[in-house]
Write a protein that holds these residues in place. Structure first.
Motif, PDB file in Angstrom:
ATOM      1  N   GLU A 197       0.843  -1.196   0.000  1.00  9.60           N
ATOM      2  CA  GLU A 197       0.000   0.000   0.000  1.00  9.60           C
ATOM      3  C   GLU A 197       0.876   1.243   0.000  1.00  9.60           C
ATOM      4  O   GLU A 197       1.790   1.380   0.814  1.00  9.60           O
ATOM      5  N   SER A 198       0.581   2.148  -0.913  1.00  6.71           N
ATOM      6  CA  SER A 198       1.366   3.366  -1.073  1.00  6.71           C
ATOM      7  C   SER A 198       0.543   4.574  -0.649  1.00  6.71           C
ATOM      8  O   SER A 198      -0.650   4.473  -0.331  1.00  6.71           O
ATOM      9  N   LEU A 208      12.798   6.107  -1.621  1.00  8.25           N
ATOM     10  CA  LEU A 208      13.722   5.007  -1.308  1.00  8.25           C
ATOM     11  C   LEU A 208      13.108   4.074  -0.277  1.00  8.25           C
ATOM     12  O   LEU A 208      13.256   2.842  -0.385  1.00  8.25           O
ATOM     13  N   GLU A 209      12.412   4.628   0.708  1.00  9.55           N
ATOM     14  CA  GLU A 209      11.799   3.775   1.727  1.00  9.55           C
ATOM     15  C   GLU A 209      10.698   2.916   1.123  1.00  9.55           C
ATOM     16  O   GLU A 209      10.561   1.734   1.476  1.00  9.55           O
ATOM     17  N   GLU A 210       9.902   3.467   0.216  1.00  9.88           N
ATOM     18  CA  GLU A 210       8.862   2.676  -0.430  1.00  9.88           C
ATOM     19  C   GLU A 210       9.465   1.599  -1.326  1.00  9.88           C
ATOM     20  O   GLU A 210       8.942   0.470  -1.392  1.00  9.88           O
ATOM     21  N   SER A 211      10.557   1.924  -2.013  1.00  4.84           N
ATOM     22  CA  SER A 211      11.227   0.904  -2.830  1.00  4.84           C
ATOM     23  C   SER A 211      11.769  -0.219  -1.962  1.00  4.84           C
ATOM     24  O   SER A 211      11.683  -1.400  -2.325  1.00  4.84           O
ATOM     25  N   LYS A 212      12.315   0.129  -0.800  1.00  9.07           N
ATOM     26  CA  LYS A 212      12.806  -0.905   0.118  1.00  9.07           C
ATOM     27  C   LYS A 212      11.668  -1.805   0.580  1.00  9.07           C
ATOM     28  O   LYS A 212      11.824  -3.029   0.675  1.00  9.07           O
ATOM     29  N   GLU A 213      10.520  -1.202   0.860  1.00  7.69           N
ATOM     30  CA  GLU A 213       9.378  -2.004   1.312  1.00  7.69           C
ATOM     31  C   GLU A 213       8.901  -2.944   0.210  1.00  7.69           C
ATOM     32  O   GLU A 213       8.563  -4.105   0.470  1.00  7.69           O
TER      33      GLU A 213
END
Length: 922
Positions: A223-224, A685-690
């Motif tokens: 979820e974004s 970057l945090e969303e890509s990591k997730e």
């Protein structure tokens, strides 16, 4: 002598009080080292071996750290182990003092028992005395008596020791699980990380890449912020509306639409055509909506093209015929049983009451016939006038609005009468004197025991009935004893057994055997039939909307033709005329009107169920330009705005920008077509990591940052680069960040420069400007070897493209001949080469963790997040991207200019042999 286990190979006896504890700890260490997540990291570097990790885990300091969180289970295991050892020593002591007299006494006893069992009583009596005499002789001798007592004590101690050993084994297993979960496993990870070195995150040791191989699988969707924003906007537009989802290609618009459609009560997801026609698109959406609704309601859409008329008719008639035959079979069986049980009562009641009823009915019939004949003959003028008035009044009451109220009142009266008959049947049991007498006699015969038995059997039946009503399985402390299927079976068994046994009691038999019970049943069934007759309505099993959707599919997908023949003229001249009628497909306004009407009915039905209707139109950005997309929105605007329907339309960023700047300087089609817009930006970057953690668990931070930088935070490219990591590791067996980063970055750079060269080849070049293509080709040739590892010549070539203007080697006249489009392509290629060179300098060198922390400490420009923004900026302008990349290189202390002479030519390409990984001869 006590039997001792061998000592372990390592010296930890000073720490553990018992050697068995050391064995359990050693087994826990071996189990943790054998886990796939740990074993995958062993052997990738020389010092990180399983032997070194095992030796580190057996040091006294690490043993203390591993055992400290598990002291409770260890103390229980140690206490049981000590008790077991003491009892084992005692058993060994008693076993060493085994005396032959004990075996002799036992043998005599067994033999005596056999003789007693199979002989006559004198011989049995003599045989029974033999063990007694032997026991007396042993008891009189003090030494013999002591040995036999010790042997008997040993036999009594053996079961106790076995039980204690079992409890000790359970405690050892509990301590081992506690060690593996809370003590040894966390310490093993730290030990392995220490053996791998400070830069252990630079190793590619992901657990799996399953989520990357299934990009459309909903279980991996994260979820974004855009998803949460879209959910809020849909909730705000309760009565429906049109929301556009804008973003770049690959940003996740399709996934967002599919997720919202999956959460709706009824949803239709369609793709916008690349070359659209409004009529064809609406026709396709109409058909798709009808088919989706049929599937949503559990029906099969008709296949007109695949079924013949005969098979189609059979497909429609067979289910109804099957259902009718089933109802007929059960109805005949049930009716036969009811008639058989009530036949005698009905005959008796008819024989008693029918003569009186028949005589009264005949008298009334004769009187009515006499009145009608008198009126017909004209003998009753007043009655004739009343009949005429009644006829006129009856005709005038054909549209009376109170008929509906009268019908409802009659239905209420019949329902009350039916319920009254049923209730009166049960109250008649209380006033029956014969029944009370039978009940008293039945209770007197059972001496009051029937009450307890009756209540018990009634409780069994009610327990079975309650078990049928509940839906949860039987559980005790989370352990399922009976599943729902078996629970229902047990419920039916209890209910039927209790009911059958209840009818075996004298009291129940007395109640059932009352002679007036058949009459009571007849009255109760009559009341039930009255209620059922009034409340029954011939409702079709197929909902009206399902029928409507089928009719619409038939109308939209087939051409209906009707013909008729007419014969005219005299009999001697027979002529035939044939008329044929064929339906025309609906035109666009009619199609819009019908579609809106159908969708309004579907939305109203779903709204009553508190469900949402979503129509998702995806891939509008495939139309090619913002002008075509805006024209498409203008054409389909007629179907928007249906109450309680949410339209979700994915559009490109320029269409979203047109809506955002509405009214500046003028209003466009988006103002009247869209109610709101949700922008799907690239991931942070945090969303890509997730996302990567969900799809490729165990992937370390440097690789997440690398894929984020290359993709610019676009989820589709992020998944693609994640798969490239897996592909490179499988192809080259590289696990170090420096090797994998160079391979991935240079392969991507090679593909990108090849695309630029293709675009440059479409430009106009001359003999003087063609040297630019030669330099560009020489730079690309450095990237063609099978192993694209770094070399001095390769870096020289990349710096030449990244830092220098390839037009610098041309004269002013030749440079002026380069077109503006070619110049822009060269600037874009140079900026992308500089970006790739920056990624090589950051990820392609060792000691990544230290350099990352130092760059982050120098300011915001040193954050890894900025690499993804630089990739995004390359899509906007190469000049602004160069400025951002320059600040990044400054923060990371990278060289800000080329090391080679700017006027020097690009060196010749290197050979195919890899300088860092030479080919080993077979």
């Amino acid at each position: 002598m006590s039997r001792r286990r061998p000592r372990p190979a390592w010296q930890v006896a000073d720490f553990f009080a018992l050697e068995r504890e050391a064995e359990v700890y050693l087994a826990a260490v071996d189990a943790c080292l054998a886990m796939p997540a740990v074993a995958r990291r062993l052997g990738v570097r020389p010092q990180a071996t399983a032997e070194n990790a095992r030796a580190a885990m057996l040091t006294e300091a690490n043993v203390e750290r591993a055992v400290a969180p598990c002291q409770a289970t260890q103390e229980r295991f140690r206490s049981l182990l000590k008790r077991s050892e003491r009892q084992r020593q005692r058993l060994d002591y008693l076993h060493d003092r085994m005396h032959p007299l004990t075996a002799l006494f036992c043998g005599i006893t067994v033999l005596a028992l056999l003789v007693v069992a199979f002989s006559s009583w004198p011989i049995a009596l003599a045989a029974a005395l033999a063990p007694l005499l032997t026991a007396a002789a042993i008891w009189r001798h003090q030494v013999w008596r002591m040995h036999v007592l010790l042997n008997l004590r040993e036999w009594a101690l053996r079961p106790r020791v076995a039980l204690l050993d079992r409890r000790t084994a359970w405690a050892a297993a509990a301590w081992s699980r506690d060690l593996q979960g809370n003590g040894v496993r966390p310490l093993t990870d730290r030990v392995v990380e220490a053996l791998l070195g400070e830069d252990h995150d630079s190793l590619l040791l992901a657990d799996n890449f399953h989520g990357l191989r299934s990009p459309r699988n909903p279980q991996y969707v994260v979820e974004s912020l855009a998803a949460r924003s879209l959910t809020r906007k849909i909730a705000q537009l309760e009565s429906g509306g049109t929301i556009a989802v804008s973003g770049s290609r690959g940003a996740g618009k399709s996934t967002l639409l599919e997720t919202c459609a999956g959460e709706a009560g009824f949803a239709v997801v369609v793709q916008a055509p690349a070359t659209y026609s409004p009529y064809d698109f609406l026709l396709s959406l109409y058909v798709r909506t009808c088919e989706s609704y049929l599937v949503h309601m559990g029906h099969v859409p008709p296949a007109f093209l695949r079924l013949s008329p005969l098979r189609r008719a059979a497909r429609q008639l067979l289910p109804a015929l099957r259902k009718g035959l089933t109802a007929l079979a059960f109805g005949l069986a049930a009716g036969s049983l009811v008639i058989l049980g009530l036949a005698a009562t009905v005959r008796s009641f008819t024989a008693q009451q029918w003569p009186t009823v028949r005589a009264r009915a005949v008298d009334l019939w004769h009187e009515a016939v006499a009145v009608v004949l008198d009126i017909w003959k004209g003998e009753r003028i007043g009655a004739a006038v009343l009949v005429v008035a009644a006829g006129v009044l009856l005709w005038s009451l054909r549209r009376w609005k109170r008929w509906r109220a009268i019908r409802e009142g009659a239905r209420v009266v019949l329902v009350v009468a039916g319920v009254g008959l049923i209730v009166a049947t049960f109250f008649s049991l209380l006033g029956d004197d014969d029944l009370r007498t039978l009940v008293g006699e039945a209770i007197g015969k059972t001496d009051g025991k029937a009450d307890g038995e009756g209540f018990f059997l009634l409780f069994v039946s009610l327990a079975g009935l309650f078990n049928l009503l509940i839906e949860q399985p039987w559980e005790i402390r989370g352990r399922i004893l009976l599943t729902q299927r078996w629970r229902r079976r047990v419920g039916w068994v209890l209910f039927l057994i209790g009911l059958v046994l209840l009818f075996t009691l004298p009291l129940t038999q007395a109640l059932v055997a009352d002679p007036e019970n058949p009459l009571r049943l007849t009255v109760a069934l009559t009341g039930l039939m009255l209620v059922k007759m009034v409340t029954w309505s011939p409702v079709s099993p197929i909902p009206p909307l399902v029928t409507t959707c089928r009719d619409e599919l038939y109308r939209l997908q087939t051409v209906q033709t009707a013909s008729s023949a007419v014969t005219a003229g005299p009999p001697q001249l027979l002529t035939a005329q044939t008329t044929s009628l064929s339906t025309l497909p609906p035109n666009f306004p009619e199609l819009v009107s019908d579609f809106r009407a159908l969708l309004t009915e579907i939305a109203a039905e779903q709204h009553r169920r508190e469900q949402r209707v979503v129509i998702a139109i995806d891939e509008v950005d495939r139309l090619g330009s913002d002008t075509a997309a805006l024209a498409f929105l203008g054409e389909i605007k007629a179907i928007l705005g249906v109450p309680h329907v949410h339209y979700l339309i994915s559009v490109a960023e320029d269409v979203g920008a047109s809506f955002v700047r509405r009214g500046l300087p003028h209003r466009g089609v988006t103002d009247s077509s869209l109610d709101d817009i949700v922008h799907v930006p690239p991931c942070t970057l945090e969303e890509s990591k997730e996302i990567l953690e969900r799809r490729a668990s165990g992937l370390s931070e440097p690789y997440k940052a690398l894929t984020h930088a290359l993709s610019g935070g676009v989820p589709r490219d992020l998944i693609r680069y994640g798969l490239r990591l897996d592909e490179i590791e499988a192809k080259t067996r590289f696990v170090e960040l420096t090797d994998i980063a160079e391979q991935l970055i240079l392969e991507e750079l090679s593909d990108t420069l090849a695309g630029f060269r293709t675009l440059l080849g479409k430009q106009r070049w001359t003999e003087r400007t063609g040297t630019i293509l030669v330099a560009f080709r020489n730079a690309m040739d450095h990237l063609r070897p099978t192993c694209s590892c770094g070399s001095t010549e390769l870096r020289w070539a990349l710096e030449h493209v990244a830092f220098h203007d390839l037009r610098g080697h041309l004269s002013e006249e030749a440079a002026a001949e380069v077109s503006d489009e070619a110049r822009e392509l060269l600037d874009e290629a140079s900026a992308y080469a500089l970006f790739s060179l920056t990624l090589l300098d950051i990820f392609g060198r060792g000691d990544f963790a230290r350099r990352r922390d130092e760059a982050a400490a120098r300011g915001p420009a040193g954050a890894l997040e900025l690499l993804g923004r630089a990739r995004q900026e390359l899509e906007v302008s190469p000049y602004s991207a160069r400025h951002l990349i320059g600040s990044i290189r400054t923060a990371w202390r990278l060289q800000e200019g080329p090391a080679a002479n700017p006027l020097a030519a690009i060196p010749l390409p290197r050979g195919t042999e890899c300088p860092r990984h030479p080919r080993v001869p077979a």
